[in-house]
Write an enzyme that holds these catalytic residues in place. Structure first.
Site, PDB file in Angstrom:
ATOM      1  N   GLU A  47      -0.504  -4.607  -4.755  1.00 22.19           N
ATOM      2  CA  GLU A  47      -0.478  -3.377  -3.939  1.00 22.19           C
ATOM      3  C   GLU A  47       0.941  -2.790  -3.992  1.00 22.19           C
ATOM      4  O   GLU A  47       1.923  -3.542  -4.054  1.00 22.19           O
ATOM      5  CB  GLU A  47      -0.811  -3.772  -2.490  1.00 22.19           C
ATOM      6  CG  GLU A  47      -0.715  -2.653  -1.475  1.00 22.19           C
ATOM      7  CD  GLU A  47      -0.793  -3.185  -0.023  1.00 22.19           C
ATOM      8  OE1 GLU A  47      -0.125  -4.198   0.296  1.00 22.19           O
ATOM      9  OE2 GLU A  47      -1.516  -2.587   0.779  1.00 22.19           O
ATOM     10  N   ASN A 110      -2.720   4.800   0.416  1.00 26.20           N
ATOM     11  CA  ASN A 110      -2.352   3.550  -0.238  1.00 26.20           C
ATOM     12  C   ASN A 110      -3.469   3.316  -1.266  1.00 26.20           C
ATOM     13  O   ASN A 110      -4.604   3.014  -0.897  1.00 26.20           O
ATOM     14  CB  ASN A 110      -2.289   2.434   0.807  1.00 26.20           C
ATOM     15  CG  ASN A 110      -1.705   1.149   0.261  1.00 26.20           C
ATOM     16  OD1 ASN A 110      -1.657   0.945  -0.940  1.00 26.20           O
ATOM     17  ND2 ASN A 110      -1.280   0.275   1.162  1.00 26.20           N
ATOM     18  N   LYS A 127      -7.126   2.801   0.166  1.00 32.70           N
ATOM     19  CA  LYS A 127      -7.262   1.678   1.123  1.00 32.70           C
ATOM     20  C   LYS A 127      -7.937   2.116   2.416  1.00 32.70           C
ATOM     21  O   LYS A 127      -7.514   3.087   3.055  1.00 32.70           O
ATOM     22  CB  LYS A 127      -5.874   1.103   1.409  1.00 32.70           C
ATOM     23  CG  LYS A 127      -5.842  -0.158   2.254  1.00 32.70           C
ATOM     24  CD  LYS A 127      -4.404  -0.698   2.306  1.00 32.70           C
ATOM     25  CE  LYS A 127      -4.273  -1.977   3.098  1.00 32.70           C
ATOM     26  NZ  LYS A 127      -2.870  -2.490   3.078  1.00 32.70           N
ATOM     27  N   GLU A 146       1.902   1.050   8.168  1.00 32.52           N
ATOM     28  CA  GLU A 146       0.910   1.634   7.247  1.00 32.52           C
ATOM     29  C   GLU A 146       0.106   2.744   7.915  1.00 32.52           C
ATOM     30  O   GLU A 146      -0.306   3.695   7.267  1.00 32.52           O
ATOM     31  CB  GLU A 146      -0.025   0.552   6.707  1.00 32.52           C
ATOM     32  CG  GLU A 146       0.643  -0.316   5.666  1.00 32.52           C
ATOM     33  CD  GLU A 146      -0.354  -1.126   4.883  1.00 32.52           C
ATOM     34  OE1 GLU A 146      -1.213  -0.556   4.214  1.00 32.52           O
ATOM     35  OE2 GLU A 146      -0.264  -2.371   4.961  1.00 32.52           O
ATOM     36  N   CYS A 171      -5.068  -5.447  -0.111  1.00 36.62           N
ATOM     37  CA  CYS A 171      -4.403  -6.278   0.885  1.00 36.62           C
ATOM     38  C   CYS A 171      -5.228  -6.562   2.139  1.00 36.62           C
ATOM     39  O   CYS A 171      -6.105  -7.397   2.120  1.00 36.62           O
ATOM     40  CB  CYS A 171      -3.045  -5.695   1.244  1.00 36.62           C
ATOM     41  SG  CYS A 171      -2.034  -6.948   2.081  1.00 36.62           S
ATOM     42  N   ASN A 196       0.581  -7.276  -0.234  1.00 33.98           N
ATOM     43  CA  ASN A 196       1.964  -7.502   0.221  1.00 33.98           C
ATOM     44  C   ASN A 196       1.816  -8.101   1.613  1.00 33.98           C
ATOM     45  O   ASN A 196       1.524  -7.376   2.575  1.00 33.98           O
ATOM     46  CB  ASN A 196       2.724  -6.187   0.406  1.00 33.98           C
ATOM     47  CG  ASN A 196       3.201  -5.559  -0.885  1.00 33.98           C
ATOM     48  OD1 ASN A 196       4.341  -5.726  -1.299  1.00 33.98           O
ATOM     49  ND2 ASN A 196       2.312  -4.791  -1.512  1.00 33.98           N
TER      50      ASN A 196
HETATM   51  N1  CDT Z   1      -0.157  -4.800   3.153  1.00 34.16           N
HETATM   52  C1  CDT Z   1      -0.972  -5.351   4.064  1.00 34.16           C
HETATM   53  O1  CDT Z   1      -2.078  -4.882   4.289  1.00 34.16           O
HETATM   54  N2  CDT Z   1      -0.508  -6.432   4.714  1.00 34.16           N
HETATM   55  C2  CDT Z   1      -1.200  -7.040   5.800  1.00 34.16           C
HETATM   56  C3  CDT Z   1      -0.248  -7.570   6.793  1.00 34.16           C
HETATM   57  C4  CDT Z   1      -0.902  -7.746   8.082  1.00 34.16           C
HETATM   58  S1  CDT Z   1       0.191  -7.988   9.379  1.00 34.16           S
HETATM   59  C5  CDT Z   1       0.350  -6.458  10.039  1.00 34.16           C
HETATM   60  C6  CDT Z   1      -2.156  -8.148   5.375  1.00 34.16           C
HETATM   61  O2  CDT Z   1      -3.280  -8.169   5.887  1.00 34.16           O
HETATM   62  O3  CDT Z   1      -1.781  -9.023   4.597  1.00 34.16           O
END
Ligand code: CDT
Length: 310
Positions: A47, A110, A127, A146, A171, A196
């Site tokens: 991502e 995204n 996304k 985000e 993600c 990420n």
């Molecule tokens: N990039 C992304 O979606 N990261 C989220 C972090 C969650 S914590 C706010 C994930 O689900 O891995």
């Protein structure tokens, strides 16, 4: 005629805030060449694979963050990825921040794309599940904005590509069973997703030690319950002082991890994926037509949050 897709999880180590697109694209090209040398048809990148994970910082004036977004795909700096795909006959999945002007308004997503071996775009995904928050929360050691930097995409689609039924997610989508089921209901045989994921989630530090367990738990369950391959790929390591998990993995329709990265840097993990392995799950335990009971699932689309019925 067997349907094999040899896939590389094209994990990336950290991307610094000041790294140029050219520097990052060089790393992606190295992965395309490395994967080709290992006989791959497809490389799955993470991502937001062209930039640092910029939602960790608040920028009051969104226009000042515009350099993180792509306004064209391919654009001048990314065209070489498409040319190389065509020259090497290797496809890729790529996550990036997208900005488009629609009805005179800037819209930010995204996004990921799936590029075929001839360099054509087979599909684009925006996304759906945007985690984190929409306003600056200075109490956090770092932000997860985000919901501020992006608007949610509309749907989960699948694409006729690489000889199979291919789906995309990004993600946080991987934590939601609806993601996999929406694509499972369209016959998905391989779901690609880049991520990420910081080790530390400020509102729930008690989950930190479980971050890798949860990463694999959801992807393995999604693969098995829908009889599909899942390829999950991290941007990993210490990015601008924030530790991000690795754990990129290629998961079979059995739910088993068949290849995985072992570092937190740029690394390829490769598996030869037989798309026909999906059949034994899709036609037995998870024969949806035979066993699902959608008439009992009304709440799933009728309401968003959990509510006690009394
Ligand atoms: N990039 C992304 O979606 N990261 C989220 C972090 C969650 S914590 C706010 C994930 O689900 O891995």
């Amino acid at each position: 005629m067997p349907r094999f897709v040899t896939v590389a999880a094209g994990q990336l180590g950290p991307i610094a805030r000041d790294d140029s697109r050219a520097q990052v694209v060089e790393r992606l090209l190295a992965h395309l060449h490395g994967a080709k040398a290992m006989g791959c048809d497809l490389v799955v990148f993470p991502e937001l694979a062209l930039t640092t994970f910029f939602p960790r910082w608040y920028e009051e004036d969104l226009d000042l963050a515009e350099h993180f977004y792509e306004t064209q795909m391919p654009g001048p700096e990314t065209q070489v990825l498409f040319d190389t795909a065509r020259d090497l006959q290797i496809g890729f999945y790529l996550g990036y921040a997208e900005m488009v002007i629609e009805a005179g308004r800037k819209r930010r997503y995204n996004t990921s794309i799936l590029v075929e071996r001839d360099g054509s775009i087979a599909g684009k995904y925006r996304k759906v599940h945007l985690p984190g928050h929409a306003e600056n929360e200075p109490w956090r050691r770092f932000q997860h904005l985000e919901k501020y930097y992006f608007e949610p995409g509309p749907s989960f689609d699948v694409y006729d590509a690489f000889g199979g039924v291919m789906g995309m997610a990004l993600c946080n989508d991987r934590r939601w069973s609806e993601t996999y089921r929406m694509m499972g209901l369209q016959g998905a045989e391989m779901i690609m997703l880049g991520y990420n994921t910081p080790v530390h989630n400020p509102p729930a530090p008690e989950h930190d030690d479980l971050s890798m367990f949860h990463n694999h738990l959801v992807m393995q369950a999604g693969a098995y319950e829908n009889g599909t391959w899942v390829v999950g790929v991290a941007k990993a390591g210490n990015e601008e002082g924030i530790e991000m998990i690795g754990g990129s993995a290629i998961i079979a329709p059995s739910g088993e991890i068949v290849a995985a990265c072992s570092t937190k840097g740029d690394e390829l993990a490769v598996a030869r994926c037989d798309l026909d392995l999906c059949h034994s799950y899709k036609s037995t335990t998870f024969n949806f037509e035979r066993h699902r009971r959608p008439e009992a699932y009304g709440l799933i689309t009728a309401q968003r949050g959990a509510r006690r019925p009394w």
